[in-house]
Design an enzyme around this catalytic site. Sequence first.
Site, mmCIF file in Angstrom:
data_model
loop_
_atom_site.group_PDB
_atom_site.id
_atom_site.type_symbol
_atom_site.label_atom_id
_atom_site.label_comp_id
_atom_site.label_asym_id
_atom_site.label_seq_id
_atom_site.Cartn_x
_atom_site.Cartn_y
_atom_site.Cartn_z
ATOM 1 N N GLU A 68 41.922 3.540 1.566
ATOM 2 C CA GLU A 68 41.079 4.304 0.646
ATOM 3 C C GLU A 68 39.793 3.533 0.361
ATOM 4 O O GLU A 68 39.752 2.324 0.484
ATOM 5 C CB GLU A 68 41.831 4.549 -0.666
ATOM 6 C CG GLU A 68 43.160 5.256 -0.506
ATOM 7 C CD GLU A 68 43.032 6.629 0.124
ATOM 8 O OE1 GLU A 68 42.116 7.370 -0.269
ATOM 9 O OE2 GLU A 68 43.830 6.956 1.018
ATOM 10 N N SER B 261 38.789 19.497 0.254
ATOM 11 C CA SER B 261 39.907 19.823 -0.627
ATOM 12 C C SER B 261 39.586 19.440 -2.064
ATOM 13 O O SER B 261 40.162 19.973 -2.995
ATOM 14 C CB SER B 261 41.186 19.131 -0.155
ATOM 15 O OG SER B 261 40.951 17.763 0.030
ATOM 16 N N ASN B 262 38.664 18.521 -2.243
ATOM 17 C CA ASN B 262 38.376 18.016 -3.581
ATOM 18 C C ASN B 262 36.869 18.018 -3.784
ATOM 19 O O ASN B 262 36.176 17.082 -3.397
ATOM 20 C CB ASN B 262 38.976 16.604 -3.701
ATOM 21 C CG ASN B 262 38.674 15.970 -5.047
ATOM 22 O OD1 ASN B 262 38.361 16.653 -6.018
ATOM 23 N ND2 ASN B 262 38.763 14.654 -5.091
ATOM 24 N N GLU C 214 38.907 10.177 9.122
ATOM 25 C CA GLU C 214 39.265 11.237 10.071
ATOM 26 C C GLU C 214 38.280 12.400 10.011
ATOM 27 O O GLU C 214 38.277 13.240 10.910
ATOM 28 C CB GLU C 214 40.701 11.698 9.835
ATOM 29 C CG GLU C 214 40.937 12.650 8.664
ATOM 30 C CD GLU C 214 40.718 12.035 7.286
ATOM 31 O OE1 GLU C 214 40.783 10.794 7.196
ATOM 32 O OE2 GLU C 214 40.481 12.788 6.327
#
Length: 339
Positions: A119, A175-176, A236
Amino acid sequence: MLGSAPWRLRAWGGLAGGTLLTALWILWLVGWVPGGPPAPQPLVTILIWHWPFTDRPPELPGDTCTRYGVDRCLLSTNRSLLASADAVVFHHRELETRRAHLPLAGRPPGQPWVWASMESPSHTHGLRRLRGIFNWVLSYRRDSDIFVPYGRLEPHTGPTPPRPPKSGMAAWVVSNFQERQRRARLYRQLAPHLRVDVFGRASGRPLCASCLLPTVARYRFYLSFENSQHRDYITEKLWRNALAAGSVPVVLGPPRATYEAFVPPEAFIHVDDFGSARELAAFLTGMNESRYGRFFAWRDTLRVRLLGDWRERFCAICALYPRLPRGQVYEDLEGWFRA
Ligand SMILES: *[C@@H]1O[C@H](CO)[C@@H](O)[C@H](O)[C@H]1NC(C)=O
Ligand SMILES: *[C@@H]1O[C@H](CO)[C@@H](O)[C@H](O)[C@H]1NC(C)=O
């Protein structure tokens, strides 16, 4: 067949080098080494204290690392091995959320401990209490002791894969979505000038795991916008969603020079190369086919290898084990990671 060419070159080199050298070379070929055969490489045992993001680790048969080209390497999640493991790995998320705790009292003297995380610093908390504990870092940062990128390009021979047919301009999967993120601001600026089809949870158009690649493949461009901009943080979103899908990545992340350390300069479009979102949109919408085709030239000789599997990442510790620095301690892990 292909493997035999370098072999033959070596044979010529050996024969040209004189009789004694040739003789030694032949002995080397048949496995004779002065002083006897080399000692077998010792088995390295890596204890994974808590498997990343799950309480149910995968099966880890003895040949797990052999499948990734690493021999004599045992991955285990059996905590009884704490006293004997050659290294112990701690994945950050479970330390941060306190699902896992450091077994400081049971640590044998000198046992290397590895801090592992993929992360970015924006999504990493609680590093301050980890001072002076870890010896090695496993992460996407190139200056990690165990450097594990999210993907890489590998040489490939044979026919170039066909370019997927295109029916859309630009796609983005998110997604966020948070307005304060740079990627959200850039999207807002681009949208008036460029047709962007947005997928993912944030847009109310989620894609199933196996739908993502065929969906984005139909678009000329993919917005490979990282959720945060940090040194070497390329995920990715570049490797899988764009390059592996066969869509041209428009990247927002670290500087162009970082991307060029991983992929050819002509394989992507960097948002920093444009003075404004409008200019970027004009470049994308005005591009002719011959210019567009150049973004695919790398596929003649290279192909994408996705490196998303934690087993492969942990096996990399064994591959590097003999060369990893002994006695090193990250006194200020937070300072290192935020630098
Ligand atoms: C864990 O390792 C210990 C010691 O080697 C062994 O006795 C035990 O059976 C192992 N546990 C599991 C679940 O494999
Ligand atoms: C296509 O675009 C490139 C770059 O903008 C330009 O140099 C080239 O002349 C164009 N080719 C054609 C056939 O229009």
